[in-house]
Motif scaffolding. Structure first.
Motif, PDB file in Angstrom:
ATOM      1  N   GLU A 119     109.679   1.727 -31.235  1.00  0.00           N
ATOM      2  CA  GLU A 119     109.346   3.077 -31.727  1.00  0.00           C
ATOM      3  C   GLU A 119     107.755   2.225 -32.544  1.00  0.00           C
ATOM      4  O   GLU A 119     107.359   3.376 -32.730  1.00  0.00           O
ATOM      5  CB  GLU A 119     110.238   3.456 -32.626  1.00  0.00           C
ATOM      6  N   MET A 120     107.733   1.477 -33.344  1.00  0.00           N
ATOM      7  CA  MET A 120     106.542   0.824 -34.401  1.00  0.00           C
ATOM      8  C   MET A 120     105.227   0.692 -33.810  1.00  0.00           C
ATOM      9  O   MET A 120     104.265   1.468 -33.963  1.00  0.00           O
ATOM     10  CB  MET A 120     107.220   0.307 -35.810  1.00  0.00           C
ATOM     11  N   THR A 121     105.435   0.126 -32.743  1.00  0.00           N
ATOM     12  CA  THR A 121     104.220  -0.017 -31.628  1.00  0.00           C
ATOM     13  C   THR A 121     103.771   1.027 -30.707  1.00  0.00           C
ATOM     14  O   THR A 121     102.663   1.234 -31.262  1.00  0.00           O
ATOM     15  CB  THR A 121     104.603  -1.198 -30.533  1.00  0.00           C
ATOM     16  N   GLU A 158      99.307  11.259 -33.545  1.00  0.00           N
ATOM     17  CA  GLU A 158     100.112  11.781 -33.303  1.00  0.00           C
ATOM     18  C   GLU A 158     101.300  11.743 -32.789  1.00  0.00           C
ATOM     19  O   GLU A 158     103.096  12.030 -33.298  1.00  0.00           O
ATOM     20  CB  GLU A 158      99.533  12.494 -31.406  1.00  0.00           C
ATOM     21  N   ARG A 159     101.669  10.166 -32.446  1.00  0.00           N
ATOM     22  CA  ARG A 159     102.882   9.327 -32.292  1.00  0.00           C
ATOM     23  C   ARG A 159     103.432   9.013 -33.462  1.00  0.00           C
ATOM     24  O   ARG A 159     104.280   9.647 -33.251  1.00  0.00           O
ATOM     25  CB  ARG A 159     102.308   8.383 -31.627  1.00  0.00           C
ATOM     26  N   LEU A 160     102.771   9.096 -34.529  1.00  0.00           N
ATOM     27  CA  LEU A 160     103.050   8.354 -35.863  1.00  0.00           C
ATOM     28  C   LEU A 160     103.693   9.517 -36.281  1.00  0.00           C
ATOM     29  O   LEU A 160     104.746   9.442 -36.610  1.00  0.00           O
ATOM     30  CB  LEU A 160     101.537   8.180 -36.455  1.00  0.00           C
ATOM     31  N   TYR A 168     110.588   8.442 -38.810  1.00  0.00           N
ATOM     32  CA  TYR A 168     110.564   7.071 -39.443  1.00  0.00           C
ATOM     33  C   TYR A 168     108.941   7.426 -39.962  1.00  0.00           C
ATOM     34  O   TYR A 168     108.172   7.083 -41.225  1.00  0.00           O
ATOM     35  CB  TYR A 168     111.190   6.224 -38.941  1.00  0.00           C
ATOM     36  N   GLY A 169     107.837   7.536 -38.830  1.00  0.00           N
ATOM     37  CA  GLY A 169     106.654   7.539 -38.586  1.00  0.00           C
ATOM     38  C   GLY A 169     106.187   7.836 -39.985  1.00  0.00           C
ATOM     39  O   GLY A 169     105.356   7.550 -41.067  1.00  0.00           O
ATOM     40  N   ILE A 170     106.029   9.328 -39.736  1.00  0.00           N
ATOM     41  CA  ILE A 170     106.075  10.519 -40.754  1.00  0.00           C
ATOM     42  C   ILE A 170     106.643  10.345 -42.342  1.00  0.00           C
ATOM     43  O   ILE A 170     105.304   9.778 -43.532  1.00  0.00           O
ATOM     44  CB  ILE A 170     106.017  12.040 -40.552  1.00  0.00           C
ATOM     45  N   GLN A 171     107.754   8.739 -42.596  1.00  0.00           N
ATOM     46  CA  GLN A 171     107.841   9.099 -43.445  1.00  0.00           C
ATOM     47  C   GLN A 171     106.806   7.952 -44.444  1.00  0.00           C
ATOM     48  O   GLN A 171     106.628   7.889 -45.614  1.00  0.00           O
ATOM     49  CB  GLN A 171     109.425   9.232 -43.966  1.00  0.00           C
ATOM     50  N   ILE A 172     107.601   6.999 -43.630  1.00  0.00           N
ATOM     51  CA  ILE A 172     106.959   6.168 -44.047  1.00  0.00           C
ATOM     52  C   ILE A 172     104.691   5.740 -44.185  1.00  0.00           C
ATOM     53  O   ILE A 172     104.641   5.362 -45.185  1.00  0.00           O
ATOM     54  CB  ILE A 172     107.002   4.820 -42.712  1.00  0.00           C
TER      55      ILE A 172
END
Length: 165
Positions: A34-36, A43-45, A50-54
């Motif tokens: 997911e992180m990669t 857009e993917r982030l 988790y991506g948007i929160q981080i």
């Protein structure tokens, strides 16, 4: 004295409808895969819980989280069905992010600001689209590349890759 406080911009106290989270979220369940994916596009982030929160936590650490906050508030605004609630929320968004010297003022041109001022008088789901597009482009060209190079992203990537071993 802090320059933001002199201008009346208390960046530590967003309005109640703005985002409240100021900490890096717990990342239990976050995978290396997911992180990669986050590095492929903003857009993917932003489509990752988790991506948007981080990403938001990263921007908060740089004192530049008003853009992601505005983008998220706009996403929520587009889901409003009640015209009364839409009108009320549009005015709050304008006051918090758009008007000159707003507490969480975003960086948009005066033409867009004036258009939104007009749109807020009779708000629709699309009345913030131009500003949201500008903010998204700013994040994509500036904040997002810095995030990918940041310690927070690199160390999370390292910790998730090590947990795979």
């Amino acid at each position: 004295m802090d320059p933001d406080k002199r201008k009346g911009k208390d960046r530590s106290r967003p309005l109640r409808y703005c985002l409240r989270s100021s900490q890096v979220p717990k990342t239990k369940g976050l995978s290396f895969e997911e992180m990669t994916q986050w590095s492929l596009s903003l857009e993917r982030l932003l489509s990752s819980k988790y991506g948007i929160q981080i990403f938001q936590a990263f921007l908060k650490s740089e004192f530049s989280d008003e853009n992601i906050e505005f983008w998220m508030v706009c996403e929520d605004y587009k889901k409003i069905r009640s015209s009364f609630r839409m009108s009320s929320r549009a005015k709050k968004i304008f006051k918090c992010y758009i008007q000159a010297e707003a507490t969480r003022e975003i960086n948009i041109d005066h033409k867009t600001r004036d258009l939104i001022r007009t749109n807020v008088a009779a708000p629709t789901r699309e009345c913030f689209n131009d500003a949201q597009r500008i903010v998204y482009n700013l994040m994509e060209k500036d904040s997002y590349p810095r995030f990918l190079r940041s310690d927070i992203y690199r160390s999370l990537l390292d910790s998730t890759s090590k947990s795979m071993m």
